[in-house]
Each structure stands twice: as structure tokens, then as C-alpha cells.
Design a protein around this motif. Sequence first.
Motif, PDB file in Angstrom:
ATOM      1  N   ARG A  98       0.760  -1.086  -0.170  1.00 16.82           N
ATOM      2  CA  ARG A  98      -0.085   0.019   0.149  1.00 16.82           C
ATOM      3  C   ARG A  98       0.895   1.240   0.226  1.00 16.82           C
ATOM      4  NH1 ARG A  98      -4.911   0.037   3.985  1.00 16.82           N
ATOM      5  NH2 ARG A  98      -5.271   1.885   2.687  1.00 16.82           N
ATOM      6  N   SER A  99       2.128   1.200   0.287  1.00 17.44           N
ATOM      7  CA  SER A  99       2.978   2.171   0.168  1.00 17.44           C
ATOM      8  C   SER A  99       3.670   2.626  -1.225  1.00 17.44           C
ATOM      9  CB  SER A  99       4.084   1.809   1.110  1.00 17.44           C
ATOM     10  OG  SER A  99       3.997   1.930   2.611  1.00 17.44           O
ATOM     11  N   LEU A 100       3.324   1.751  -2.119  1.00 22.91           N
ATOM     12  CA  LEU A 100       3.950   1.848  -3.510  1.00 22.91           C
ATOM     13  C   LEU A 100       2.933   2.638  -4.184  1.00 22.91           C
ATOM     14  CD1 LEU A 100       6.671   0.345  -4.351  1.00 22.91           C
ATOM     15  CD2 LEU A 100       5.101  -0.955  -5.586  1.00 22.91           C
ATOM     16  N   PHE A 101       3.431   3.855  -4.945  1.00 25.37           N
ATOM     17  CA  PHE A 101       2.867   4.524  -5.965  1.00 25.37           C
ATOM     18  C   PHE A 101       3.682   4.785  -7.040  1.00 25.37           C
ATOM     19  CE2 PHE A 101       1.339   5.958  -1.695  1.00 25.37           C
ATOM     20  CZ  PHE A 101       0.198   6.160  -1.900  1.00 25.37           C
ATOM     21  N   VAL A 102       2.981   4.334  -8.448  1.00 22.24           N
ATOM     22  CA  VAL A 102       3.813   4.135  -9.304  1.00 22.24           C
ATOM     23  C   VAL A 102       3.315   5.395 -10.312  1.00 22.24           C
ATOM     24  CG1 VAL A 102       4.270   2.648 -11.470  1.00 22.24           C
ATOM     25  CG2 VAL A 102       3.856   1.633  -9.046  1.00 22.24           C
ATOM     26  N   ILE A 103       4.227   6.042 -10.881  1.00 18.00           N
ATOM     27  CA  ILE A 103       4.006   7.053 -12.110  1.00 18.00           C
ATOM     28  C   ILE A 103       4.435   6.278 -13.325  1.00 18.00           C
ATOM     29  CG2 ILE A 103       4.621   9.257 -13.207  1.00 18.00           C
ATOM     30  CD1 ILE A 103       5.345  10.222 -10.568  1.00 18.00           C
ATOM     31  N   ASP A 104       3.410   6.121 -14.205  1.00 20.62           N
ATOM     32  CA  ASP A 104       3.537   5.439 -15.331  1.00 20.62           C
ATOM     33  C   ASP A 104       2.445   5.946 -16.312  1.00 20.62           C
ATOM     34  OD1 ASP A 104       1.104   4.310 -14.730  1.00 20.62           O
ATOM     35  OD2 ASP A 104       1.708   2.422 -13.950  1.00 20.62           O
ATOM     36  N   ALA A 105       2.520   5.111 -17.477  1.00 14.47           N
ATOM     37  CA  ALA A 105       1.400   5.505 -18.717  1.00 14.47           C
ATOM     38  C   ALA A 105       0.136   5.524 -18.421  1.00 14.47           C
ATOM     39  CB  ALA A 105       1.949   4.456 -19.995  1.00 14.47           C
ATOM     40  N   SER A 106      -0.095   4.887 -17.400  1.00 14.88           N
ATOM     41  CA  SER A 106      -1.622   4.882 -17.161  1.00 14.88           C
ATOM     42  C   SER A 106      -2.208   6.345 -16.622  1.00 14.88           C
ATOM     43  CB  SER A 106      -1.952   4.108 -15.902  1.00 14.88           C
ATOM     44  OG  SER A 106      -1.476   4.490 -14.689  1.00 14.88           O
ATOM     45  N   GLY A 107      -1.060   7.303 -16.010  1.00 14.67           N
ATOM     46  CA  GLY A 107      -1.378   8.649 -15.731  1.00 14.67           C
ATOM     47  C   GLY A 107      -2.639   8.676 -14.404  1.00 14.67           C
ATOM     48  N   THR A 108      -2.214   7.478 -13.490  1.00 11.25           N
ATOM     49  CA  THR A 108      -3.098   7.414 -12.213  1.00 11.25           C
ATOM     50  C   THR A 108      -2.548   8.639 -11.627  1.00 11.25           C
ATOM     51  OG1 THR A 108      -3.353   5.242 -12.671  1.00 11.25           O
ATOM     52  CG2 THR A 108      -3.623   6.066 -10.384  1.00 11.25           C
ATOM     53  N   HIS A 109      -1.043   8.924 -11.423  1.00  9.99           N
ATOM     54  CA  HIS A 109      -0.676   9.873 -10.707  1.00  9.99           C
ATOM     55  C   HIS A 109       0.173  10.647 -11.606  1.00  9.99           C
ATOM     56  CE1 HIS A 109      -1.520   7.570  -7.209  1.00  9.99           C
ATOM     57  NE2 HIS A 109      -0.737   6.470  -7.516  1.00  9.99           N
ATOM     58  N   ARG A 110       0.170  12.089 -11.386  1.00 16.34           N
ATOM     59  CA  ARG A 110       0.735  12.943 -12.176  1.00 16.34           C
ATOM     60  C   ARG A 110       1.271  14.253 -11.289  1.00 16.34           C
ATOM     61  NH1 ARG A 110      -4.165  11.736 -13.468  1.00 16.34           N
ATOM     62  NH2 ARG A 110      -5.009  13.681 -12.615  1.00 16.34           N
ATOM     63  N   ILE A 111       2.141  14.987 -11.899  1.00 16.36           N
ATOM     64  CA  ILE A 111       2.623  16.200 -11.312  1.00 16.36           C
ATOM     65  C   ILE A 111       2.969  16.938 -12.262  1.00 16.36           C
ATOM     66  CG2 ILE A 111       4.945  15.013 -11.360  1.00 16.36           C
ATOM     67  CD1 ILE A 111       5.689  16.917  -8.923  1.00 16.36           C
ATOM     68  N   ASN A 112       2.383  18.309 -12.051  1.00 14.73           N
ATOM     69  CA  ASN A 112       2.987  19.487 -13.058  1.00 14.73           C
ATOM     70  C   ASN A 112       4.088  19.958 -12.458  1.00 14.73           C
ATOM     71  OD1 ASN A 112       2.932  22.340 -13.849  1.00 14.73           O
ATOM     72  ND2 ASN A 112       1.242  22.106 -14.717  1.00 14.73           N
ATOM     73  N   ILE A 113       5.159  19.673 -13.108  1.00 16.91           N
ATOM     74  CA  ILE A 113       6.508  19.975 -12.841  1.00 16.91           C
ATOM     75  C   ILE A 113       6.744  21.384 -12.376  1.00 16.91           C
ATOM     76  CG2 ILE A 113       8.986  20.033 -13.467  1.00 16.91           C
ATOM     77  CD1 ILE A 113       8.403  17.536 -14.781  1.00 16.91           C
ATOM     78  N   MET A 114       6.371  22.318 -13.522  1.00 20.21           N
ATOM     79  CA  MET A 114       6.519  23.807 -13.160  1.00 20.21           C
ATOM     80  C   MET A 114       5.685  24.537 -12.187  1.00 20.21           C
ATOM     81  SD  MET A 114       8.565  24.169 -15.644  1.00 20.21           S
ATOM     82  CE  MET A 114       8.859  25.909 -15.840  1.00 20.21           C
ATOM     83  N   ASP A 115       4.506  23.942 -12.038  1.00 19.75           N
ATOM     84  CA  ASP A 115       3.641  24.272 -10.793  1.00 19.75           C
ATOM     85  C   ASP A 115       4.320  24.079  -9.589  1.00 19.75           C
ATOM     86  OD1 ASP A 115       1.682  25.962 -11.925  1.00 19.75           O
ATOM     87  OD2 ASP A 115       0.043  24.121 -11.852  1.00 19.75           O
ATOM     88  N   TYR A 116       4.941  22.888  -9.452  1.00 17.04           N
ATOM     89  CA  TYR A 116       5.553  22.399  -7.950  1.00 17.04           C
ATOM     90  C   TYR A 116       6.571  23.136  -8.004  1.00 17.04           C
ATOM     91  CZ  TYR A 116       8.073  19.310  -4.938  1.00 17.04           C
ATOM     92  OH  TYR A 116       8.921  19.163  -3.816  1.00 17.04           O
ATOM     93  N   VAL A 117       7.460  23.274  -8.801  1.00 21.48           N
ATOM     94  CA  VAL A 117       8.748  24.042  -8.480  1.00 21.48           C
ATOM     95  C   VAL A 117       8.553  25.501  -8.297  1.00 21.48           C
ATOM     96  CG1 VAL A 117      10.939  24.871  -9.523  1.00 21.48           C
ATOM     97  CG2 VAL A 117      10.091  22.414 -10.334  1.00 21.48           C
ATOM     98  N   ALA A 118       7.472  26.153  -8.871  1.00 22.72           N
ATOM     99  CA  ALA A 118       7.029  27.818  -8.919  1.00 22.72           C
ATOM    100  C   ALA A 118       6.636  27.773  -7.316  1.00 22.72           C
ATOM    101  CB  ALA A 118       6.024  28.015  -9.444  1.00 22.72           C
ATOM    102  N   SER A 119       6.017  26.904  -6.662  1.00 23.58           N
ATOM    103  CA  SER A 119       5.373  26.979  -5.270  1.00 23.58           C
ATOM    104  C   SER A 119       6.227  26.240  -4.251  1.00 23.58           C
ATOM    105  CB  SER A 119       4.213  25.926  -5.398  1.00 23.58           C
ATOM    106  OG  SER A 119       3.218  26.490  -6.234  1.00 23.58           O
ATOM    107  N   THR A 120       7.375  25.695  -4.647  1.00 25.76           N
ATOM    108  CA  THR A 120       8.119  25.322  -3.503  1.00 25.76           C
ATOM    109  C   THR A 120       9.809  25.810  -3.749  1.00 25.76           C
ATOM    110  OG1 THR A 120       8.678  23.278  -5.034  1.00 25.76           O
ATOM    111  CG2 THR A 120       7.042  23.171  -3.026  1.00 25.76           C
ATOM    112  N   LEU A 121      10.413  25.255  -4.509  1.00 24.36           N
ATOM    113  CA  LEU A 121      11.931  25.814  -4.912  1.00 24.36           C
ATOM    114  C   LEU A 121      11.995  27.255  -5.184  1.00 24.36           C
ATOM    115  CD1 LEU A 121      13.379  22.445  -6.342  1.00 24.36           C
ATOM    116  CD2 LEU A 121      13.312  23.110  -4.300  1.00 24.36           C
ATOM    117  N   ALA A 122      10.954  27.587  -6.155  1.00 27.21           N
ATOM    118  CA  ALA A 122      11.093  28.969  -6.710  1.00 27.21           C
ATOM    119  C   ALA A 122      10.364  29.999  -5.792  1.00 27.21           C
ATOM    120  CB  ALA A 122      10.613  28.922  -8.101  1.00 27.21           C
ATOM    121  N   ARG A 123       9.896  29.659  -4.685  1.00 25.42           N
ATOM    122  CA  ARG A 123       9.174  30.627  -3.856  1.00 25.42           C
ATOM    123  C   ARG A 123      10.154  31.761  -3.179  1.00 25.42           C
ATOM    124  NH1 ARG A 123       6.359  27.574   0.664  1.00 25.42           N
ATOM    125  NH2 ARG A 123       8.281  26.832   0.698  1.00 25.42           N
ATOM    126  N   ASP A 124       9.478  32.946  -2.836  1.00 23.26           N
ATOM    127  CA  ASP A 124      10.484  34.113  -2.465  1.00 23.26           C
ATOM    128  C   ASP A 124      11.712  34.408  -3.048  1.00 23.26           C
ATOM    129  OD1 ASP A 124       8.702  33.731  -0.008  1.00 23.26           O
ATOM    130  OD2 ASP A 124       9.966  31.780   0.587  1.00 23.26           O
TER     131      ASP A 124
END
Length: 512
Positions: A98-124
Motif C-alpha cells: 500500500r506504500s507503493l505509488f507508480v508514475i507510469d503511462a496509465s496517468g493515475t499519478h501526475r505532477i505538474n513540474i512547473m507548478d510544483y517548482v514555482a510553489s516550492t523551490l522558486a518561492r520568495d
Amino acid sequence: MAWPFTHGLRALSASPVSYHHRLGTPLLRFGRRDVWRLRDACEGTGILGGVGSGKTSGSGQTIAASFLTAGMGGMVLCAKNNEADRWRKWARAAGRERSLFVIDASGTHRINIMDYVASTLARDGFEQNLAAVLLEAAEASRILKSASGGGGDNSFFRDYAELCLNSALPLLNKVMPQLRLRDLQRFIDSAPRSMDEASSPDWQKSSFCSEVLIKLAALAQGGDSHAARLAEEYADFWLVQFATLGDRTRGSVVATLSATLNGLMTGKIAELFSTDTTIVPDITQEGAILVLDMSAHEFGSVGIVAQQILKLLWMKSIQHRRIHAKMRPQFLWIDECQYFFSEADAEFLSTSREYRACPVYITQDLPTFYAALGGDNAENRGKQIVAKFQTRLFHANTDPVTNAFASEIIGKSRRYKVSWSTSSGRNSGGSGNQGERESGTGGGAGRNQGRTRSIDTYEEADVLPDYFGNELRNGGKENRFKVDAIVVRAATRFRAAKRNRLKVTFDQRARA
């Protein structure tokens, strides 16, 4: 910040995963007398072995099982199509399915890379981190080198491409409701090609670059001090400096950027990394195991680039978390690591213990690793990187470079040579005298024998290079599924061997 999880943290919170955090926690045993602890795992592990040597099914499987049992979270990169299935099997055996999360072609799990970076690493005010994320991954897979022809000017085009990204991303992040790679590409493609074009009403009406600059100016005029600063710092770059570049130079820079971005904006990769967000790298800190099932065989080089980006984001998320004594240990698992290595890895390996991170890098041999690094002094740089792994396991291998390296780092032992020599001989003699009244004779004979012993000392490799190719078992039915390796620990004296190296045996069936 809150992320729109449809899976992930809530699922884990419903059944929290316990974990060990003390550095002295034993993870596994090497033989009967030597223990490998969490602190050892945090100092990095490198596994080398030829094709079919049992490095993944032997030591790899055993170490992975110890991580899962200890409740670690982590990230797994996939070079091969079967890597994700292997981890499903291992997680199931450890009760961690139950701990396993797979990012694959199914698209079940996704991340918008630019949004994530803008909201974390690129803040302030750290918008340059947006460019760094893209360029780190692109450089590692040699996309930038290929785009510029690999010539002597490659560094110029890369540096200028970085300047373009650093000058575009802060503007887009300021005026656009969502930061997307496609908008970044549109902005660069529509930048003016001359100062005359920059002042042309037609360009100002039709160009996306102009649209962004006009919105930024409106914000600045409305009293937004941040927009005013951005306009002052970056507007002239696009309207003057970039516009006055020579056509050939500008074309090469745009080609460099396009090669970096295009693969991430089309097909399945775009769906996974440029739409919405259901999962983020930080989830591993709650005990998740994030498997990036985008193998080179299925996704090509773009899959490698995408995994590079997520690996870098994960590393940054680990390095940004608050350090405390009870934080959950994390692991980074990279089989066939030559596909994924970048300069960011060297920094991460140097600081992994501080952040309770346990990196495991697996490859076949050193020449393969050196070749993947490329560039000047690849071998020296490769050796410096391998030296950062404080635990190194050498499996069966026929590569002379790798075997000689393993023999060298193990070191030499003092040997003794005892020599014996024997000598023997016979001796005899006689004498006589004669006078007027008497005469006489005399004589004698004898035998002598001697024996001497000498002891010479000399130094010889403790483990000769050919040992790795001739003496280590590689598993399978013919070896009763036993896999041998020589484990080497820096600044360690194994109790069983009284040396810095120890021969250990792994059972391929033990964790199946």
C-alpha cells in the motif's frame, strides 16, 4: 502548501507506516559477526557486477528488503521495463504494497513540474531554481550537447540558454495563472528578432512575448513593486539583448532550449508532467515509495529526462526538510545508474547522511559509468563519485578495470616467504715425518652439514583482480541460488575478516 491529492497522503494516513530512525539500528548482517546499520546505509551504497552476476537479485534484493522492513520512504528510478514489477513483488513480500505509488503511462499519478517548482523551490525570489531544474536534467541526458552539435561552443549555448530561462520564467510565473512548459516555449519562440520588430505594432499585438511584457508593465504601473523589479531586470534582455543576437547564434540557442522542452510537452510525458498534480515527491517523507516507471525502452530518452527531473525535485525536497533526530529515513534506488547520473548526485551523496537519506546506485562496471559521465576527465570524476559510496559491493565481473579498482581499494597485505638452505661437505688430511731413527704418518677425515632459514616479507594485493572473475558465484540453480560478493567499507575493520573487506553470500530465494 496544500496539494490536491486524490491518492497518496490520505491513503497513507489511514494506515501509517512505522519506521526506525536511530542511526545505530541494524538493517542486515554480513555473515555471522558483522552488522550493517542505518548509519552505514546513509553513507551511500554502490553495487557493481557484470551481466548475470546476481547484483540485483542478490545484494540488491537483500538491501531493498531491509529498507522496506525499516519503514523507509523512497524513490525508485526505472531503466528497465521490469523494475516496477520487481518493486511490487518486494513491497508485497515486506507488507508494504500500500506504500507503493507508480508514475507510469496509465496517468493515475501526475505532477505538474512547473507548478510544483514555482510553489516550492522558486518561492520568495528564487525563480532561478526553475531554470536549474530543467537544465540539470537536460545536461545529464546530453540533450543540450546534441542540440548544439557537441562542438566547442556547447558551453556558450548552454550558458545562454540558461540565461534565457532565468529571464523568462520569473515573468511567466508572475503574470500567468499557471506556469506551463508550453507557455515557456511560446514566449521564447515569439521573442523579437530585432529592435525594429520589438517596436513594431504588429509584433506587439500578435506576440505572446509582448503580451506577457505588457501585462507585467500594467502590474508595475498599478503599484506592484515585485512586477516593477522584474520589468527592470528582464524586459531589456528580451527587447534589446536577445533581439540583437546574430541570427545563427539565436537559432542555436532556441534549438538548445527546444531540445530541452519539446519532449516534455508532447504525448504521454506531457500528460504526466504538464497538466494537473495528484502526487508530489514530498510524499515519500510520509512513508510512500514513489516508483518512476518510465523506462528508456518504453519512453526513450524523454523518459530518462523526466525521471532526472523528478529525481532532482525529490533530492531538493529531502534537502529542504527540517532536520531532526526522529525524521523518517529515505532511500534513493537507481539500478543501471549510468542512465540517470548528473552533477546534482555528487552533491547529494556528500550530504546524504545529514538528511537520513540512503542512496543505492547499481551499475555493471566502471568503464560504463565513466562513459555515461562524458566530458573531460570522466574517469577521474567517476572515481571521485564512486569514492563517495562508503559501502561498495563487488560481484562477479570480468571487466579488468573494475576488478583492478576493487583490488586496489581493498589494499595490500603483508606476506611472508620462508626460505631454507642446506649445505654439506667432506674434509680429510694427512701428515708424515721421517728421521734417521724413526718415521711416522698421520691423517684424518670428517663430514660437516648445515641448515639455514631466512624469512622475507613482501606486500601483495589482499584480493587479486582475477578473483572477482573466477571465484564469485552468480546464483541460479547450478549455484543453489547463492550469490557471492566482496563488500568493502571505508574506515571499517570487519570482525570476521579483520580487514576492510569481507566475502558475503546472498540467497536469491530469501526475499522472493
